[in-house]
Design a protein around this motif. Structure first.
Motif, short mmCIF file in Angstrom:
data_model
loop_
_atom_site.label_atom_id
_atom_site.label_comp_id
_atom_site.label_asym_id
_atom_site.label_seq_id
_atom_site.Cartn_x
_atom_site.Cartn_y
_atom_site.Cartn_z
N PHE A 289 0.83 -1.20 0.00
CA PHE A 289 0.00 0.00 0.00
C PHE A 289 0.87 1.25 0.00
N ALA A 290 1.95 1.21 0.78
CA ALA A 290 2.78 2.42 0.91
C ALA A 290 3.66 2.66 -0.31
N GLN A 291 4.24 1.59 -0.86
CA GLN A 291 5.24 1.76 -1.91
C GLN A 291 4.68 1.58 -3.31
N GLU A 292 3.83 0.58 -3.51
CA GLU A 292 3.34 0.29 -4.86
C GLU A 292 2.03 1.01 -5.16
N ALA A 293 1.06 0.89 -4.25
CA ALA A 293 -0.24 1.53 -4.50
C ALA A 293 -0.12 3.04 -4.40
N GLY A 294 0.64 3.51 -3.42
CA GLY A 294 0.85 4.95 -3.30
C GLY A 294 -0.41 5.72 -2.94
N GLY A 295 -1.27 5.14 -2.10
CA GLY A 295 -2.48 5.84 -1.69
C GLY A 295 -3.67 5.42 -2.54
N LEU A 296 -4.73 6.22 -2.46
CA LEU A 296 -5.97 5.88 -3.15
C LEU A 296 -5.80 5.82 -4.66
N GLU A 297 -4.88 6.62 -5.19
CA GLU A 297 -4.73 6.66 -6.65
C GLU A 297 -4.37 5.29 -7.22
N THR A 343 -7.19 -0.18 3.87
CA THR A 343 -8.23 0.57 3.15
C THR A 343 -8.97 1.51 4.09
N ASN A 344 -9.28 1.02 5.29
CA ASN A 344 -9.97 1.88 6.26
C ASN A 344 -9.12 3.09 6.62
N THR A 345 -7.80 2.89 6.69
CA THR A 345 -6.91 4.02 6.97
C THR A 345 -6.99 5.06 5.86
N LEU A 346 -6.98 4.58 4.62
CA LEU A 346 -7.07 5.51 3.49
C LEU A 346 -8.43 6.21 3.44
N ALA A 347 -9.47 5.46 3.81
CA ALA A 347 -10.83 6.01 3.71
C ALA A 347 -11.24 6.82 4.92
N SER A 348 -10.38 6.90 5.93
CA SER A 348 -10.75 7.60 7.16
C SER A 348 -10.67 9.11 7.02
N GLY A 349 -9.93 9.60 6.02
CA GLY A 349 -9.80 11.04 5.84
C GLY A 349 -10.95 11.61 5.03
N GLY A 354 -14.50 11.90 -6.50
CA GLY A 354 -13.76 10.96 -7.34
C GLY A 354 -13.14 9.84 -6.53
N SER A 355 -12.60 10.18 -5.36
CA SER A 355 -11.98 9.16 -4.51
C SER A 355 -13.03 8.17 -3.99
N ILE A 356 -14.20 8.68 -3.64
CA ILE A 356 -15.27 7.79 -3.16
C ILE A 356 -15.68 6.81 -4.25
N LEU A 357 -15.86 7.32 -5.47
CA LEU A 357 -16.25 6.44 -6.57
C LEU A 357 -15.15 5.43 -6.89
N LEU A 358 -13.90 5.89 -6.79
CA LEU A 358 -12.78 4.98 -7.02
C LEU A 358 -12.80 3.84 -6.01
#
Length: 764
Positions: A289-297, A343-349, A354-358
């Protein structure tokens, strides 16, 4: 299907659903393949039932044979018991034959104790050497870990022997405190060696994936054998402890036998292994999540990562584990829980639309990929992704999206309204020569963006809810336009000196823009609607149809405004119909010239559909203006009035037929020709003429007939009274009929109420 292919009861429903999904891949299969499949499955069921019956009979035969064996075994056990009793009696008798039996027994015990002492002494002498040997083996294994040049089972075997000897030695001296302290000092380094071995063991566990990749699954098997061995030792220790506790409870004063082993501390290797897997997987997923996914994007990359990892585990790692571990299910749970936590960590902010739909789209793709690639249903994955907040997030997106659209449209309407009111420049002209404002392009740009995002997220219900919110916004826009049209029209008609020029052109531009909006809404309805399931398709298309109705309503309001403006210019002429001025002068020519000017502009710059609707409206108003004029202070001169009306209708018909269908023109102007017939009818024919017209126009107002007859210059008062009385009596009997409730052009009269009811609506 063979019996060995049948699924267990717990998975039967899941298996049936998966098989039906494979057999019925398309909606049409339900109509064309369902019956064939039903027959095929019925045949399979008959075969399975037959095979089951055969196997059940075989099982009954085996049970019968087993019962017979048990019965015969019971007799054999009885005979063995009798023989053992005889042996026991012989043993007791034999003791009386040996006068020194007790002494011999003591010598035997002493001999065994000497042997144990000698063995203990030997092990005690070699303990330090064995300890150093095990340490060297462990050090060598740690140094050559990457090469995999070590034997975990051999290392554990030697270490276990050292631990077992220590426990035995401490057990011999459980009452000698000084000896125990001496031995504890001697064995003190063993605990450190055990901890180092455990660290090495978990280092091997942490390299399971690498070992599997290098085809070194045997090392994983050795690791698990060590774990299983220690688990068995833990269970044995627990049973021994429970047995000792039970014995102590039964005989609390009996002495503790000497020579027993010191109690072994449980190691719980299996529990520690599972905890290590939890930490290992959590760390691995968090790192991705930290290195490859790089966040919600990059969250969509997580699906492929999890599928690849679990596929590798199922193919290369899980086969090394005992079946009792259900290790693949363990890894599935651990990976899913780690994904949920990250995922919950990313969605907590704070998330934008666009992010919600993603997130919502990814959740669906994630479950779909897991089900397709790994055959794991969504219900098996717990806890739910986003903690089951999908509906909440969808509602949050809906609020964000509708707020953005409303803000966008408010700014757009502010600009459009200012331009519409000020009218400083001529409206923009499209490629087809039609006036436009351009507002629909900007309006549907943001709407289309949100529709596309929601469609890509595969959220059909959310898409329908979005259109509901959009329709609320469109209704507000339509209300604003209608109010603005009414305000500007009133200013144009009642105080033209205060109104800016160009209202007609801007009204045409507004009407055309509404048609463009209708076309865009229709395109969305047809193209996007086809991509939805039938469950949501009807609702979505219904919402878009309502959207089209909203824009069409504004377009019609604009065309009515145009018609109102045209007839406000004609009011000086229509207000003097049937007066002396009308009889003397040609007032129709300025009317036609005015209509020509307006209609030419309408033809050139107004949408063709709206142009036809507007021309029909103008024609209807033109014809009705003659009928409504009867209510004024006019006089109908028999012969002269009809002659002038015939002439004007001929000229008007010629003009309108240049812009409309001839049949429609003739049908609309027919109400004026009815007026002419009623003016020219003889007293004897009025009754018949009235009811002949009444059949064609059931809503013909009686008050209009009374006005026409009372304003004719050829009828006597008594004659008029008789005619009107008979007409009233006849009309009174027809007011409740279904024909009287029909609506024609006469229902649009301003000065006359139709028979039975007041005029309703607008005739189109």
């Amino acid at each position: 299907m063979q019996l060995n292919e049948l699924v267990s009861d717990s998975n039967a429903r899941q298996y049936a659903i998966q098989r039906l999904a494979k057999l019925l891949r398309h909606p049409d299969d339900l109509a064309y393949r369902a019956e064939d499949l039903r027959r095929k499955l019925a045949q399979e069921k008959l075969l399975i039932d037959a095979q089951l019956n055969t196997d059940v009979r075989r099982q009954f035969d085996d049970v019968q044979e087993g019962l017979e064996l048990l019965y015969s075994t019971s007799g054999q056990i009885g005979r063995v018991k009798t023989d053992m009793q005889k042996v026991d009696e012989l043993c007791h008798r034999a003791q009386s034959y040996l006068s020194n039996f007790d002494r011999i027994q003591q010598i035997s015990i002493a001999n065994r104790n000497f042997a144990k002492a000698d063995e203990f002494y030997r092990q005690f002498s070699e303990f330090h050497q064995q300890h150093m040997h095990v340490r060297e083996m462990l050090t060598d294994a740690q140094e050559n870990f990457d090469q995999g040049n070590f034997n975990l089972l051999r290392l554990h075997c030697f270490l276990h022997k050292l631990e077992d000897f220590r426990n035995s030695a401490l057990g011999f001296t459980d009452v000698d405190i000084d000896s125990k302290q001496t031995l504890n000092q001697m064995f003190g380094g063993l605990d450190g060696l055990v901890r180092e071995f455990e660290d090495f063991l978990w280092m091997v566990a942490g390299s399971m994936y690498d070992l599997a990749l290098r085809s070194r699954s045997n090392v994983i098997v050795h690791l698990l054998k060590v774990v299983e061995f220690e688990e068995a030792a833990d269970r044995a220790q627990e049973r021994e402890r429970e047995g000792a506790a039970a014995a102590a409870a039964a005989a609390p004063l009996s002495p503790t036998p000497s020579g027993h082993k010191a109690e072994r501390a449980p190691k719980h290797y299996k529990k520690k292994l599972l905890e290590f897997i939890h930490t290992f997987v959590s760390s691995r997923v968090s790192e991705f999540f930290a290195q490859e996914a790089g966040g919600l994007e990059g969250i969509t990359e997580v699906t492929g990562f999890v599928v690849d990892e679990l596929t590798f585990v199922g193919d290369a790692v899980a086969p090394a584990f005992p079946a009792s571990y259900y290790i693949f299910d363990v890894f599935v749970d651990e990976y899913h829980q780690a994904v949920v936590a990250n995922t919950n960590t990313l969605a907590s902010g704070d998330l934008d639309g666009g992010s919600i739909l993603l997130l919502l789209r990814w959740v669906r793709e994630y479950h779909g990929a897991i089900r397709k690639e790994l055959s794991i249903p969504k219900d098996q994955l717990r806890p739910a992704l986003l903690e089951g907040r999908e509906d909440q997030l969808a509602q949050e997106y809906l609020e964000i999206a509708s707020g953005k659209i409303r803000e966008w449209t408010s700014n757009l309407m502010r600009s459009e309204n200012e331009s519409f009111v000020s009218r400083q420049d001529a409206p923009n002209m499209g490629e087809d020569g039609l006036y436009v404002t351009g507002g629909s392009i900007y309006l549907f740009e943001i709407v289309n963006q949100n529709i596309e995002l929601v469609t890509e997220a595969q959220r059909a219900k959310l898409l329908c809810d979005l259109m509901v919110e959009c329709n609320k916004i469109f209704q507000d826009i339509g209300k604003q336009w209608r109010e603005l049209l009414e305000k500007e029209k009133t200013k144009q008609i009642e105080a033209p000196e205060t109104a800016a020029e160009g209202l007609v052109d801007y009204t045409m531009a507004l009407a055309n823009e509404q048609i463009r909006s209708v076309v865009q809404a229709e395109t969305i309805r047809d193209e996007t609607g086809e991509r939805l399931t039938r469950t949501h398709q009807e609702r979505f298309k219904a919402e878009l149809s309502q959207t089209m109705d909203i824009f069409m309503g504004v377009a019609e309001a604009a065309t009515q405004t145009l018609a109102d403006i045209v007839f406000s210019d004609l009011r000086p002429i229509t207000s003097v119909l049937f007066t002396a001025e009308w009889y003397q002068d040609d007032l129709l020519q300025p009317v036609i010239e005015t209509l020509k000017d307006y209609c030419q502009d309408f033809h050139d710059h107004l949408d063709k559909y709206l142009y036809r609707r507007l021309m029909q409206d103008l024609l209807s108003r033109f014809a009705l203006s003659y009928v409504d004029a009867i209510a004024g202070k006019v006089k109908l001169l028999k012969g002269k009035a009809s002659e002038k009306l015939n002439l004007e209708m001929h000229r008007a018909s010629k003009f309108f037929k240049e812009h409309m269908d001839s049949a429609a023109v003739s049908e609309t102007l027919n109400i004026v020709r009815i007026l002419i017939s009623l003016i020219d009818s003889t007293p004897a024919m009025i009754f018949l003429e009235f009811f002949s017209v009444k059949k064609q126009y059931p809503d013909l107002p009686l008050a209009l007939i009374e006005d026409i007859l009372s304003k004719r210059d050829d009828l006597e008062k008594q004659q008029l009274k008789t005619i009107l009385e008979s007409l009233r009596q006849k009309a009174k009997g027809d007011t409740g009929s279904s024909l009287a409730k029909q609506r024609t052009l006469f229902s649009k009269l301003k000065n006359y109420t139709p028979l039975g009811n007041a005029a309703k609506g607008r005739f189109l």
